[in-house]
Design a protein around this motif. Structure first.
Motif, PDB file in Angstrom:
ATOM      1  N   VAL A 260       0.836  -1.211   0.000  1.00 58.47           N
ATOM      2  CA  VAL A 260       0.000   0.000   0.000  1.00 58.47           C
ATOM      3  C   VAL A 260       0.862   1.250   0.000  1.00 58.47           C
ATOM      4  CG1 VAL A 260      -1.555   1.379   1.433  1.00 58.47           C
ATOM      5  CG2 VAL A 260      -2.055  -1.031   1.015  1.00 58.47           C
ATOM      6  N   VAL A 261       1.901   1.275   0.840  1.00 55.33           N
ATOM      7  CA  VAL A 261       2.792   2.439   0.884  1.00 55.33           C
ATOM      8  C   VAL A 261       3.464   2.645  -0.470  1.00 55.33           C
ATOM      9  CG1 VAL A 261       4.906   3.388   1.892  1.00 55.33           C
ATOM     10  CG2 VAL A 261       3.206   2.293   3.358  1.00 55.33           C
ATOM     11  N   ALA A 262       3.948   1.561  -1.076  1.00 52.16           N
ATOM     12  CA  ALA A 262       4.620   1.660  -2.377  1.00 52.16           C
ATOM     13  C   ALA A 262       3.671   2.167  -3.452  1.00 52.16           C
ATOM     14  CB  ALA A 262       5.196   0.305  -2.775  1.00 52.16           C
ATOM     15  N   ALA A 263       2.443   1.653  -3.472  1.00 54.93           N
ATOM     16  CA  ALA A 263       1.481   2.028  -4.514  1.00 54.93           C
ATOM     17  C   ALA A 263       0.989   3.461  -4.338  1.00 54.93           C
ATOM     18  CB  ALA A 263       0.300   1.057  -4.494  1.00 54.93           C
ATOM     19  N   VAL A 264       0.595   3.826  -3.112  1.00 57.71           N
ATOM     20  CA  VAL A 264       0.065   5.174  -2.860  1.00 57.71           C
ATOM     21  C   VAL A 264       1.153   6.219  -3.051  1.00 57.71           C
ATOM     22  CG1 VAL A 264      -0.912   6.689  -1.099  1.00 57.71           C
ATOM     23  CG2 VAL A 264      -1.746   4.339  -1.321  1.00 57.71           C
ATOM     24  N   GLY A 265       2.351   5.940  -2.554  1.00 61.65           N
ATOM     25  CA  GLY A 265       3.449   6.897  -2.707  1.00 61.65           C
ATOM     26  C   GLY A 265       3.798   7.155  -4.158  1.00 61.65           C
ATOM     27  N   ALA A 266       3.853   6.093  -4.960  1.00 56.18           N
ATOM     28  CA  ALA A 266       4.165   6.254  -6.383  1.00 56.18           C
ATOM     29  C   ALA A 266       3.107   7.084  -7.078  1.00 56.18           C
ATOM     30  CB  ALA A 266       4.289   4.881  -7.044  1.00 56.18           C
ATOM     31  N   LYS A 267       1.835   6.920  -6.668  1.00 54.96           N
ATOM     32  CA  LYS A 267       0.745   7.674  -7.276  1.00 54.96           C
ATOM     33  C   LYS A 267       0.819   9.148  -6.876  1.00 54.96           C
ATOM     34  CE  LYS A 267      -3.165   7.368  -9.647  1.00 54.96           C
ATOM     35  NZ  LYS A 267      -3.226   6.848 -11.033  1.00 54.96           N
ATOM     36  N   LEU A 268       1.030   9.407  -5.596  1.00 54.66           N
ATOM     37  CA  LEU A 268       1.064  10.789  -5.114  1.00 54.66           C
ATOM     38  C   LEU A 268       2.264  11.560  -5.667  1.00 54.66           C
ATOM     39  CD1 LEU A 268       0.050  10.314  -1.356  1.00 54.66           C
ATOM     40  CD2 LEU A 268      -1.379  11.174  -3.232  1.00 54.66           C
ATOM     41  N   LEU A 269       3.407  10.877  -5.775  1.00 50.36           N
ATOM     42  CA  LEU A 269       4.618  11.539  -6.261  1.00 50.36           C
ATOM     43  C   LEU A 269       4.745  11.491  -7.785  1.00 50.36           C
ATOM     44  CD1 LEU A 269       7.180  10.213  -3.617  1.00 50.36           C
ATOM     45  CD2 LEU A 269       6.061  12.440  -3.674  1.00 50.36           C
ATOM     46  N   LYS A 270       3.784  10.846  -8.448  1.00 58.71           N
ATOM     47  CA  LYS A 270       3.782  10.737  -9.910  1.00 58.71           C
ATOM     48  C   LYS A 270       5.124  10.189 -10.419  1.00 58.71           C
ATOM     49  CE  LYS A 270       0.437  14.487 -10.439  1.00 58.71           C
ATOM     50  NZ  LYS A 270       0.136  15.821 -11.031  1.00 58.71           N
ATOM     51  N   VAL A 271       5.500   9.056  -9.860  1.00 56.68           N
ATOM     52  CA  VAL A 271       6.796   8.448 -10.163  1.00 56.68           C
ATOM     53  C   VAL A 271       6.804   7.901 -11.594  1.00 56.68           C
ATOM     54  CG1 VAL A 271       8.383   6.582  -9.556  1.00 56.68           C
ATOM     55  CG2 VAL A 271       7.221   7.882  -7.755  1.00 56.68           C
TER      56      VAL A 271
END
Length: 534
Positions: A167-178
């Motif tokens: 969840v942390v990996a998925a949400v963080g990538a989405k929020l930071l537009k990785v």
């Protein structure tokens, strides 16, 4: 049926393995449990019938085989990375591990969780199977009646640990537009296919063919010297470079472009109909396994190795590249020498299938002996690396050494993966059946929610701190920071998710750099947490 299985441990083991591994293949939202599903099948069986318990010897042997095989495979890369920036990441991981241990002790105290179950919660929150095993082993000598309790806490916290990290990996990538591929490209980890091109050496270029990587700053190798359209020579490393010389270079397209810009000008060539041929050969000759290309001096035998493939990764080799059993190498030689080269390298699937297990078990024995060495602690207690920590330390050291005299520590790539998975599956089957009684009580007890929630908090905190520290201070990209977080959990399901979402090696680099330290550190930390709580 369950009563009968309780009297037939071999049949029970095979049924649990078959059902668990089948369940582990089922994907949900792109995630599968893999071998970890064996634990939950074993728990289900033993919850239905608490007398259905496999002998402790099974899970002890399984875990020792699993972690020793991991150590063998990761040893060389671990020490190579450690000399560069790896020590920084591993130091951070140790600090993070201490912080998570303190947080876990605080949560257990605040929520009133039973100490032995709370200690298992810590191991489960960081998915440390060997750490949980170390607790079981320690309680076996301190309080045998409580020895299964850490397995209960581990089992309750484990699912949330896998989900929380993802969840942390998925949400963080989405929020930071990785942008996963651009980040990997910036770090030089985009895996381009290897190619070849011709180059004519320009004026002012001096040195030898073996100096090409130093001259160009690129990972390239010269496989041939072109005399004419149909007459080529092997690119011997000791041949002097001279203006007008035409070489065939091997490397990634980008590396070739940059190397040719330094060396001279490109030349259009055809390799068809020449006096040299190339072929892909599998290394199966045990006499040369564990030796570097520099030691083998293949030029003296009339061939060059221009590509090496281990697993699914191709690389341009250099004299320090170590050849292992089951590596697939591309060689350049003359047609008449090719049969001789095949015999020298082996090229035999039958020989690879005949794995020499003597060095494997000698190394495993060394690891088990290392694991029983007691380390005294204040208060009269002791801790040890156990049958999980000792073998991985031995595996790391021996894996980096490759060979000692006649003993070749490495086993073929595919055999290593098989031993690793088999060992883990047997361990999870054995330890899962041990916890049946406690787990049945836990799932009917409302206080179990506290264990699940507490473990989830520890998991989320660990992943978030990895990103918060590694990105600004250690200059890691998001994917690599999440790879470090996955390495902290040492959980194959987490890194499998990251690799599937990013399609790059960036997360794997962070994962591999800290994995051995995390594995050993959590074994020690788990025992310390248990001693602090009981």
């Amino acid at each position: 049926m369950l009563d009968y299985l309780a009297t037939s441990p071999l049949l029970t083991l095979v049924i649990i393995l078959a059902l668990g591994l089948a369940l582990g293949k089922i994907r949900c939202f792109g995630i599968s449990l893999g071998a970890a599903a064996v634990l939950f099948v074993a728990l289900a069986f033993s919850t239905l019938n608490p007398e259905l318990e496999l002998p402790p010897l099974l899970y002890q042997l399984g875990l020792a085989m699993f972690v020793y095989a991991i150590g063998l495979e990761a040893g060389g890369a671990f020490f190579a990375q450690f000399k560069a920036r790896g020590w920084k990441l591993n130091l951070f991981l140790l600090v993070l591990l201490v912080a998570m241990a303190v947080l876990s002790v605080a949560i257990v105290s605040l929520l009133g969780i039973k100490p032995t179950i709370g200690a298992g919660m810590f191991a489960g929150a960081l998915t440390s199977t060997p750490g949980m095993a170390a607790m079981v082993n320690m309680l076996g000598s301190l309080d045998p009646a409580q020895s299964a309790q850490p397995v209960v806490g581990y089992s309750l916290a484990y699912p949330g640990a896998v989900i929380g990290s993802i969840v942390v990996a998925a949400v963080g990538a989405k929020l930071l537009k990785v942008n996963h591929r651009e980040d990997a490209r910036a770090e030089g980890l985009i895996s381009d296919s290897l190619a070849w091109r011709g180059v004519r050496i320009g004026e002012g270029i001096t040195g030898r063919i073996g100096d090409l990587q130093a001259i160009t700053g690129q990972q390239v190798i010269a496989s041939r010297i072109v005399r004419s359209d149909h007459e080529h020579e092997l690119g011997m490393r000791d041949r002097e470079l001279r203006p007008g010389m035409v070489l065939v270079l091997n490397g990634t397209p980008d590396a070739l472009d940059k190397a040719i810009a330094v060396l001279g000008e490109p030349v259009e060539l055809s390799l068809d109909g020449t006096n040299l041929v190339y072929s892909r050969i599998t290394v199966s000759n045990k006499a040369i396994a564990g030796m570097s290309l520099g030691q083998l001096n293949t030029c003296s035998r009339g061939f060059l190795v221009v590509r090496a493939r281990r697993g699914d990764a191709d690389e341009v080799p250099n004299p320090s590249t170590v050849i292992r059993l089951s590596d697939r190498v591309r060689v350049v030689t003359t047609p008449e020498r090719l049969p001789e080269v095949r015999r020298y390298l082996g090229d035999s699937e039958r020989e690879l299938a005949d794995v020499d297990l003597l060095p494997f078990f000698i190394g495993l024995l060394a690891g088990l002996l290392l694991g029983i060495i007691p380390v005294p602690l204040p208060g009269g207690n002791t801790l040890s690396l156990g049958f999980g920590g000792g073998p991985i330390v031995a595996g790391l050291i021996l894996g980096a050494m490759e060979k000692s005299g006649p003993l070749r520590w490495q086993v073929p790539y595919h055999a290593n993966r098989t031993i690793s998975t088999l060992g883990l599956s047997i361990f999870l089957a054995g330890v899962g059946t041990k916890a049946g009684v406690g787990f049945r009580q836990a799932i009917t007890d409302p206080s179990s929610i506290a264990v699940i929630g507490g473990g989830f908090i520890v998991t989320i905190a660990s992943a978030v701190l990895c990103a918060a520290v590694c990105m600004p201070l250690l200059k890691l990209k998001w994917d690599e920071a999440m790879g470090v977080a996955a390495g902290m959990t040492t959980n194959p399901a987490v890194i499998s998710y990251l690799n599937g979402q990013t399609n790059t090696e960036l997360a794997t680099r962070g994962y591999a750099t800290v994995y051995p330290t995390a594995m050993i550190g959590k074994i020690i930390a788990s025992q310390v947490v248990l001693l602090l709580l009981i």
